[in-house]
Design a protein around this motif. Structure first.
Motif, mmCIF file in Angstrom:
data_model
loop_
_atom_site.group_PDB
_atom_site.id
_atom_site.type_symbol
_atom_site.label_atom_id
_atom_site.label_comp_id
_atom_site.label_asym_id
_atom_site.label_seq_id
_atom_site.Cartn_x
_atom_site.Cartn_y
_atom_site.Cartn_z
ATOM 1 N N GLN A 154 26.179 40.604 12.799
ATOM 2 C CA GLN A 154 26.043 39.682 11.646
ATOM 3 C C GLN A 154 26.648 41.111 10.779
ATOM 4 O OE1 GLN A 154 24.953 37.107 11.182
ATOM 5 N NE2 GLN A 154 25.841 36.578 12.661
ATOM 6 N N PHE A 155 26.055 41.649 10.003
ATOM 7 C CA PHE A 155 26.345 43.078 9.917
ATOM 8 C C PHE A 155 27.839 43.198 9.494
ATOM 9 C CE2 PHE A 155 21.985 44.931 10.063
ATOM 10 C CZ PHE A 155 21.739 45.135 8.219
ATOM 11 N N ALA A 156 28.394 43.192 10.418
ATOM 12 C CA ALA A 156 29.418 43.567 10.432
ATOM 13 C C ALA A 156 30.990 42.738 9.678
ATOM 14 C CB ALA A 156 30.681 43.620 11.845
ATOM 15 N N SER A 157 30.474 41.109 9.856
ATOM 16 C CA SER A 157 30.371 39.989 8.800
ATOM 17 C C SER A 157 30.043 40.113 7.905
ATOM 18 C CB SER A 157 30.139 38.791 9.825
ATOM 19 O OG SER A 157 28.733 38.743 9.366
ATOM 20 N N GLN A 158 29.309 41.032 7.362
ATOM 21 C CA GLN A 158 29.350 41.375 6.093
ATOM 22 C C GLN A 158 30.269 42.631 5.348
ATOM 23 O OE1 GLN A 158 25.103 41.850 5.482
ATOM 24 N NE2 GLN A 158 24.453 40.376 6.178
ATOM 25 N N ASP A 159 31.136 42.946 6.439
ATOM 26 C CA ASP A 159 31.421 43.871 6.089
ATOM 27 C C ASP A 159 31.141 45.699 5.328
ATOM 28 O OD1 ASP A 159 34.872 42.952 6.450
ATOM 29 O OD2 ASP A 159 33.755 41.885 4.215
ATOM 30 N N LEU A 160 30.316 45.972 6.852
ATOM 31 C CA LEU A 160 29.183 47.028 6.950
ATOM 32 C C LEU A 160 29.526 47.761 7.991
ATOM 33 C CD1 LEU A 160 26.153 45.943 5.399
ATOM 34 C CD2 LEU A 160 27.536 46.802 4.207
ATOM 35 N N LYS A 161 29.861 49.342 7.938
ATOM 36 C CA LYS A 161 29.955 49.497 8.725
ATOM 37 C C LYS A 161 29.643 50.278 9.993
ATOM 38 C CE LYS A 161 33.436 53.320 10.064
ATOM 39 N NZ LYS A 161 34.292 52.771 11.137
ATOM 40 N N LYS A 204 28.806 48.941 28.489
ATOM 41 C CA LYS A 204 28.914 47.567 28.187
ATOM 42 C C LYS A 204 28.939 46.734 26.772
ATOM 43 C CE LYS A 204 25.656 43.176 30.251
ATOM 44 N NZ LYS A 204 24.238 43.246 31.274
ATOM 45 N N VAL A 205 27.982 47.250 26.080
ATOM 46 C CA VAL A 205 27.661 46.936 24.444
ATOM 47 C C VAL A 205 29.362 47.043 24.016
ATOM 48 C CG1 VAL A 205 26.581 47.392 22.671
ATOM 49 C CG2 VAL A 205 25.287 47.362 24.847
ATOM 50 N N ALA A 206 29.532 48.558 23.727
ATOM 51 C CA ALA A 206 30.697 48.480 23.226
ATOM 52 C C ALA A 206 31.851 47.508 23.805
ATOM 53 C CB ALA A 206 31.611 49.977 23.428
ATOM 54 N N ALA A 207 32.088 46.814 25.334
ATOM 55 C CA ALA A 207 33.179 46.119 25.665
ATOM 56 C C ALA A 207 32.460 44.845 24.799
ATOM 57 C CB ALA A 207 32.410 45.932 26.469
ATOM 58 N N GLN A 208 31.010 44.515 24.567
ATOM 59 C CA GLN A 208 30.622 43.197 24.316
ATOM 60 C C GLN A 208 31.118 43.464 22.658
ATOM 61 O OE1 GLN A 208 27.074 43.399 25.462
ATOM 62 N NE2 GLN A 208 27.169 42.062 27.359
ATOM 63 N N LEU A 209 31.274 44.426 21.903
ATOM 64 C CA LEU A 209 31.269 44.141 20.598
ATOM 65 C C LEU A 209 32.785 44.676 20.133
ATOM 66 C CD1 LEU A 209 27.821 45.818 19.104
ATOM 67 C CD2 LEU A 209 28.440 43.637 19.317
ATOM 68 N N ASN A 210 33.345 44.505 21.597
ATOM 69 C CA ASN A 210 34.743 44.848 21.151
ATOM 70 C C ASN A 210 35.571 44.417 20.046
ATOM 71 O OD1 ASN A 210 37.265 46.744 22.263
ATOM 72 N ND2 ASN A 210 37.935 44.765 23.019
ATOM 73 N N HIS A 211 36.245 42.660 20.079
ATOM 74 C CA HIS A 211 36.502 41.866 19.242
ATOM 75 C C HIS A 211 35.902 42.199 17.962
ATOM 76 C CE1 HIS A 211 32.158 40.280 19.106
ATOM 77 N NE2 HIS A 211 32.591 39.649 18.742
ATOM 78 N N LEU A 212 34.901 43.399 17.309
ATOM 79 C CA LEU A 212 35.320 43.705 16.057
ATOM 80 C C LEU A 212 35.814 44.638 15.828
ATOM 81 C CD1 LEU A 212 30.911 43.423 16.136
ATOM 82 C CD2 LEU A 212 32.826 41.945 14.854
ATOM 83 N N ASP A 213 35.937 45.062 16.433
ATOM 84 C CA ASP A 213 37.412 46.174 15.793
ATOM 85 C C ASP A 213 36.772 47.590 16.007
ATOM 86 O OD1 ASP A 213 39.606 44.850 16.560
ATOM 87 O OD2 ASP A 213 40.082 43.848 15.029
#
Length: 792
Positions: A269-276, A289-298
């Motif tokens: 959700q924070f990534a969708s708000q353009d927050l790092k 595992k978490v890194a793989a699940q969030l990999n689509h967020l670049d």
């Protein structure tokens, strides 16, 4: 858990209400079968979209069986059948009908469910079978006052709260409501005296859901569990919303309550708000595992271990003595620096980081919004110092919100975990409790037991990648073709089936952490050696379970086995014991097949007297001595393996070198002589080398010195200094609270044989004083005067 046909991965839902009820019906016990969108009532199987399943589902060609569809049919061998029609949304009652509040259309769910129920009853009649078939209407989104319920929904003469409706308020305990409705219909249809409809249920189920489609039930249950429980529920989603409106938030929860799921959703959700976002964890596996699940967020979300983040700042902390990384001081890389790159910091498994780590994180990310997720019951003893709720609250200036619902673990596993580590906050589990959830068993051969178990699970439809074997320390299990890991390394991860190998040092916290990885089933395998040293087992949960076992019969059973597993029985079978004798109540024997001495008292000497006798045996025969170690289930100082040369089980070094092959056997006459010497223990034999050992052993006897007793091992040279310190400490504890060096010299002359010494008595007395002072047992109180430090 109820049997679900089809499973969640093979069906579709027309409404949220259907999906919600599907979840809630899963909480029925395993005596229930639930069929969603009964296929034989429909001309096509559109909502059963698996091609594999469709080939098994034969739809009746009789038009009367194509007249409608039942959302759910519930079957039970003692209660009969119940048809349920589900209607999502908000409705207002209008007589027997209901009007949709927003769109204004009208529905008649009662007629719909009655018509479909009649088809089921007619089907049974065509088979000349009788069984209670009832019906109910499910409104998941609202409640109705009793006065608003039409009489058609309320059975005459038979009190039934809320009639045949399942309302929003019943969601608190759907299983109880289902049982209540089915019991009502059974009585209302005059089947009250009949308690067995298993034949009717089985034939009906065979007709609509053939056995071929029910194979691999456990494998499909794993899929259903994952789809049903491992997703955000409304309360968890609400926490994400609250976090989005906050600058900091602390969330605590029992294992399996969805902390990582919330943290991951929050990062998205924070990534969708353009927050790092920086997402920190401790363990590498869950980080990957978490890194793989969030990999689509670049690049919007960076997922790292705490230690790797510290190292990325360019500072590596090394222990000056060893040159290796000092993980307890990685936080030093954060000191004096303020991060300006990340707008949001998320810390998961926060209890695993030290207090110094959190203090440094708080200051280093002073400009960032902070979200901390923790479970203080998962601080693993002996591995990490960790941080507890009170400290985290003080550090981040926020109070914890406690997640109360456990979704990941089945009811039986959650129940056991709560028993082991009672939480300070409420914990509830909507998942049903079944005896299959958690199994415990003793094993003579852990590797073979795991091989058999995994084969059985595979036959039941469980894939190899859905199983994990966990142990407290690095495992050396052989022939296991499923993944293995330590419990600490696997914290935060999950698998449908978890096999835990118990250990003597495994406490309740570690065991609970291991069980918390299971989403469908868990198995605890207890090595047989634990049963022989129950008092040393750290886990109260394990020990209480083992205390009920008849140890004597277990030992007898093992002794009769061609290849016994318990060390005491292995010694009896393989060692070839002769020349047994006792000193101070402890037994010694010569193992003729192993060419070494065996001490029966355990892995440590029970007192100083038997220790000195054991050393005398070893020293005067040039042979090693081993104790019987019940914890390792091995002789001390070696491992038992089969030797081709010796043609039996013999002591080996760690690298499989047979120690028996390297030793020279003891002459039978010498063994007999030693037995006689033991019988005449206190009679000095002048001129015998090593007589000092026997004299000092006779002096101290079974006296218990304050220090813990030494581990059992042999001697290759005369332990003169050890004998001297033993004499002096014993004399002072027996009454000479203060002694001079000259007194000590006199004590040594009285007990030690000159031929056993490697120097003068005067020199030995000086070394004795220095040794006792270095051990902080002796304190100088004046010129040439000394006293023991622990005497008042």
């Amino acid at each position: 858990m109820a049997r679900l046909f089809p499973t969640l991965d093979h069906t579709e839902f027309r409404s949220q209400g259907e999906f919600t009820l599907f979840q809630e019906l899963a909480a029925l016990d395993d005596g229930f079968t639930v069929i969603h969108s009964l296929p034989w009532l429909r001309g096509r199987t559109k909502r059963v979209y698996s091609q594999e399943l469709q080939k098994y589902l034969q739809v009746s060609l009789e038009k009367k069986h194509l007249s409608g569809e039942v959302d759910f049919v519930i079957l039970h061998a003692e209660l009969g059948m119940l048809c349920i029609e589900t209607k999502s949304g908000l409705y207002k009652p209008s007589g027997v009908r209901f009007i949709h509040e927003r769109d204004g259309y009208e529905i008649d769910p009662l007629t719909q469910v009655k018509d479909n129920t009649f088809v089921l009853a007619e089907m049974l009649q065509s088979w000349q079978m009788k069984c209670p078939v009832g019906y109910a209407v499910h409104f998941p989104d609202f409640d109705i006052e009793s006065s608003q319920i039409a009489s058609a929904y309320v059975p005459l003469g038979r009190p039934l709260p809320d009639g045949i409706l399942i309302l929003q308020k019943h969601r608190r305990d759907i299983p109880s409501r289902i049982v209540q409705l089915m019991a009502h219909w059974k009585t209302a249809l005059n089947y009250g005296s009949q308690n067995n409809f298993s034949r009717e249920i089985d034939q009906f189920l065979d007709a609509v859901w053939p056995r071929e489609a029910r194979e691999g039930h456990l494998g499909r249950k794993i899929v259903a569990d994952g789809e049903l429980w491992l997703r955000l529920d409304d309360k968890q989603a609400n926490q994400v919303t609250l976090c989005l409106d906050s600058d900091r938030r602390l969330i605590a929860g029992f294992s399996g309550s969805g902390k990582t799921l919330i943290a991951r959703s929050l990062a998205e959700q924070f990534a969708s708000q353009d927050l790092k976002v920086l997402f920190l964890l401790k363990n590498r596996q869950i980080t990957q595992k978490v890194a793989a699940q969030l990999n689509h967020l670049d690049q919007a979300v960076t997922v790292q271990t705490f230690h790797s983040y510290c190292e990325s700042l360019g500072t590596r902390n090394r222990d000056s003595s060893s040159g290796e990384t000092n993980y307890d001081e990685h936080y030093l890389a954060l000191r004096g620096k303020v991060d300006r790159q990340y707008a949001v910091l998320i810390v998961d498994e926060a209890q695993a980081l030290n207090e110094a780590d959190h203090l440094a994180l708080h200051d280093h990310f002073s400009n960032a919004r902070k979200f901390v997720f923790a479970d203080e019951l998962q601080v693993l003893p002996g591995i990490e110092k960790g941080s507890f709720y009170r400290f985290l609250e003080d550090t981040y200036g926020e109070r914890f919100f406690y997640l109360a619902t456990v979704y990941r673990n089945p009811g039986g596993i959650t129940q056991a975990m709560v028993e082991m580590r009672p939480p300070r906050h409420e914990v509830n589990c909507p998942r049903p409790i079944a005896k299959e959830d958690l199994s415990r068993g003793i094993s003579w051969d852990v590797s073979k037991r795991i091989q058999t178990l995994t084969a059985e699970l595979s036959k039941a439809g469980v894939m190899r990648q859905d199983m994990i074997v966990l142990s407290q320390f690095s495992s050396s299990l052989e022939g296991i073709d499923v993944s293995q890991s330590t419990i600490s390394a696997y914290r935060g991860m999950e698998k449908p089936v978890v096999i835990v190998v118990a250990g003597i040092d495994m406490d309740d916290t570690t065991l609970a952490c291991a069980l918390g990885r299971a989403t469908t089933r868990a198995y605890i395998i207890v090595p047989i050696e634990l049963i022989t040293c129950l008092s040393r087992v750290k886990s109260d949960f394990l020990r209480k379970g083992l205390e009920t076992i008849d140890l004597a019969s277990l030992l007898e059973q093992d002794e009769r086995d061609p290849e016994p597993r318990i060390i005491t029985n292995r010694v009896k079978k393989y060692a070839g014991l002769v020349g047994r004798h006792e000193i101070f109540g402890e037994g010694f024997s010569y193992a003729s097949r192993w060419r070494r001495w065996v001490y029966e008292g355990g892995a440590r000497w029970s007192n100083r007297g038997v220790q000195l006798w054991g050393w005398w045996l070893s020293l005067t025969t040039s042979l090693p001595i081993s104790g019987i170690d019940p914890e390792r289930n091995e002789p001390t100082g070696c491992y038992l393996h089969h030797c081709v040369e010796c043609n039996t089980m013999t002591p080996h070094m760690a690298f499989r070198t047979c120690l028996t092959c390297l030793a020279v056997p003891l002459d039978e006459s010498r063994a007999t002589e030693i037995v006689l010497q033991a019988a005449e223990f206190c009679i000095a034999r002048s001129g015998t080398w090593g007589q000092s050992l026997i004299k000092v052993a006779a002096l101290v006897g079974d006296f218990q010195f304050p220090r813990s007793n030494d581990a059992v091992h042999g001697q290759t040279e005369m332990p003169v200094l050890f004998l001297a310190t033993t004499i002096v400490e014993f004399r002072m504890r027996q009454g000479a609270t203060v002694a001079t060096k000259s007194q000590m010299e006199q004590w040594l002359r009285e007990m030690l044989v000159a031929s056993d010494l490697d120097g003068s008595i005067e020199s030995l007395a000086g070394r004795t004083i220095s040794s006792l002072c270095a051990q902080k047992l002796l304190l100088r109180i004046g010129t040439g005067q000394y006293r023991l430090t622990d005497l008042q």
